[in-house]
Write a protein that holds these residues in place. Sequence first.
Motif, PDB file in Angstrom:
ATOM      1  N   ARG A   1       0.806  -1.228   0.000  1.00  0.00           N
ATOM      2  CA  ARG A   1       0.000   0.000   0.000  1.00  0.00           C
ATOM      3  C   ARG A   1       0.835   1.273   0.000  1.00  0.00           C
ATOM      4  NH1 ARG A   1      -3.644  -1.355   4.918  1.00  0.00           N
ATOM      5  NH2 ARG A   1      -3.494  -3.567   4.575  1.00  0.00           N
ATOM      6  N   ASP A   2       1.898   1.289   0.795  1.00  0.00           N
ATOM      7  CA  ASP A   2       2.676   2.523   0.906  1.00  0.00           C
ATOM      8  C   ASP A   2       3.738   2.654  -0.182  1.00  0.00           C
ATOM      9  OD1 ASP A   2       4.354   0.559   1.838  1.00  0.00           O
ATOM     10  OD2 ASP A   2       4.529   1.375   3.863  1.00  0.00           O
ATOM     11  N   GLY A   3       3.925   1.630  -1.003  1.00  0.00           N
ATOM     12  CA  GLY A   3       4.836   1.713  -2.140  1.00  0.00           C
ATOM     13  C   GLY A   3       6.302   1.755  -1.787  1.00  0.00           C
ATOM     14  N   ASP A   4       6.669   1.303  -0.594  1.00  0.00           N
ATOM     15  CA  ASP A   4       8.076   1.343  -0.199  1.00  0.00           C
ATOM     16  C   ASP A   4       8.873   0.128  -0.685  1.00  0.00           C
ATOM     17  OD1 ASP A   4       7.023  -0.575   1.461  1.00  0.00           O
ATOM     18  OD2 ASP A   4       7.847   0.251   3.313  1.00  0.00           O
ATOM     19  N   GLY A   5       8.202  -0.808  -1.343  1.00  0.00           N
ATOM     20  CA  GLY A   5       8.889  -1.994  -1.848  1.00  0.00           C
ATOM     21  C   GLY A   5       9.041  -3.095  -0.818  1.00  0.00           C
ATOM     22  N   CYS A   6       8.586  -2.846   0.401  1.00  0.00           N
ATOM     23  CA  CYS A   6       8.625  -3.851   1.467  1.00  0.00           C
ATOM     24  C   CYS A   6       7.187  -4.199   1.853  1.00  0.00           C
ATOM     25  CB  CYS A   6       9.358  -3.312   2.692  1.00  0.00           C
ATOM     26  SG  CYS A   6      11.089  -2.976   2.405  1.00  0.00           S
ATOM     27  N   LEU A   7       7.005  -5.421   2.330  1.00  0.00           N
ATOM     28  CA  LEU A   7       5.681  -5.852   2.754  1.00  0.00           C
ATOM     29  C   LEU A   7       5.647  -6.023   4.265  1.00  0.00           C
ATOM     30  CD1 LEU A   7       5.001  -8.557   0.030  1.00  0.00           C
ATOM     31  CD2 LEU A   7       3.915  -6.325   0.219  1.00  0.00           C
ATOM     32  N   SER A   8       4.748  -5.300   4.911  1.00  0.00           N
ATOM     33  CA  SER A   8       4.548  -5.453   6.351  1.00  0.00           C
ATOM     34  C   SER A   8       3.628  -6.645   6.589  1.00  0.00           C
ATOM     35  CB  SER A   8       3.912  -4.187   6.922  1.00  0.00           C
ATOM     36  OG  SER A   8       2.605  -4.035   6.407  1.00  0.00           O
ATOM     37  N   LYS A   9       3.409  -6.979   7.845  1.00  0.00           N
ATOM     38  CA  LYS A   9       2.510  -8.087   8.169  1.00  0.00           C
ATOM     39  C   LYS A   9       1.096  -7.798   7.674  1.00  0.00           C
ATOM     40  CE  LYS A   9       0.703 -10.903  11.910  1.00  0.00           C
ATOM     41  NZ  LYS A   9       0.667 -11.114  13.344  1.00  0.00           N
ATOM     42  N   ASP A  10       0.628  -6.571   7.834  1.00  0.00           N
ATOM     43  CA  ASP A  10      -0.713  -6.206   7.369  1.00  0.00           C
ATOM     44  C   ASP A  10      -0.828  -6.305   5.849  1.00  0.00           C
ATOM     45  OD1 ASP A  10      -1.748  -5.774   9.893  1.00  0.00           O
ATOM     46  OD2 ASP A  10      -1.270  -3.638   9.883  1.00  0.00           O
ATOM     47  N   GLU A  11       0.227  -5.906   5.149  1.00  0.00           N
ATOM     48  CA  GLU A  11       0.210  -6.002   3.691  1.00  0.00           C
ATOM     49  C   GLU A  11       0.249  -7.461   3.237  1.00  0.00           C
ATOM     50  OE1 GLU A  11       2.301  -1.705   2.698  1.00  0.00           O
ATOM     51  OE2 GLU A  11       3.562  -3.454   3.042  1.00  0.00           O
ATOM     52  N   LEU A  12       1.011  -8.292   3.962  1.00  0.00           N
ATOM     53  CA  LEU A  12       1.021  -9.727   3.666  1.00  0.00           C
ATOM     54  C   LEU A  12      -0.355 -10.334   3.920  1.00  0.00           C
ATOM     55  CD1 LEU A  12       4.356 -11.232   5.041  1.00  0.00           C
ATOM     56  CD2 LEU A  12       3.509 -11.346   2.710  1.00  0.00           C
ATOM     57  N   LYS A  13      -0.997  -9.890   4.981  1.00  0.00           N
ATOM     58  CA  LYS A  13      -2.338 -10.365   5.315  1.00  0.00           C
ATOM     59  C   LYS A  13      -3.307 -10.055   4.168  1.00  0.00           C
ATOM     60  CE  LYS A  13      -6.003  -9.469   8.656  1.00  0.00           C
ATOM     61  NZ  LYS A  13      -6.364  -8.701   9.839  1.00  0.00           N
TER      62      LYS A  13
ATOM     63  N   LYS B   1       9.637  -6.981   8.227  1.00  0.00           N
ATOM     64  CA  LYS B   1       9.092  -6.691   6.907  1.00  0.00           C
ATOM     65  C   LYS B   1       9.744  -7.606   5.884  1.00  0.00           C
ATOM     66  CE  LYS B   1       7.974  -1.836   7.446  1.00  0.00           C
ATOM     67  NZ  LYS B   1       8.065  -0.516   6.820  1.00  0.00           N
ATOM     68  N   ILE B   2       9.064  -7.782   4.781  1.00  0.00           N
ATOM     69  CA  ILE B   2       9.618  -8.528   3.662  1.00  0.00           C
ATOM     70  C   ILE B   2      10.223  -7.522   2.697  1.00  0.00           C
ATOM     71  CG2 ILE B   2       9.102 -10.100   1.758  1.00  0.00           C
ATOM     72  CD1 ILE B   2       8.736 -11.337   4.540  1.00  0.00           C
ATOM     73  N   SER B   3      11.531  -7.575   2.537  1.00  0.00           N
ATOM     74  CA  SER B   3      12.220  -6.641   1.647  1.00  0.00           C
ATOM     75  C   SER B   3      12.247  -7.191   0.223  1.00  0.00           C
ATOM     76  CB  SER B   3      13.643  -6.397   2.148  1.00  0.00           C
ATOM     77  OG  SER B   3      14.378  -7.599   2.093  1.00  0.00           O
TER      78      SER B   3
END
Length: 100
Positions: free
Chosen positions: A38-50, A79-81
């Motif tokens: 969502r934030d476009g930083d190229g990393c995935l947080s737990k919420d984004e993975l969810k 985070k997933i980089s």
Amino acid sequence: MPVFIPIVREPEFKLKGLPQNIAMTEKQIRGILMKADRDGDGCLSKDELKKAFKEFGSRMPCWRASCCLRKVDTNRDGKISRDEIDFVVDYVLVWLESKN
């Protein structure tokens, strides 16, 4: 005389996201993962993975995201980089294969 009455069962729930019988490619999985960022930083947080696992059709996306993060987050930053995305794709492919 006994009478046979067939029982027609409705599905107990309808899965959101992808149908279970669809075979996904790595490119499709990457697309869903990038869309979840969502934030476009190229990393995935737990919420984004969810969010991504919801789209993959997981019944327990929060639990699945936690398991994935535990297995794939090699540098343990929560985070997933970009470097770890390949591992997430492999994880999702194995998980989807085990569902079918």
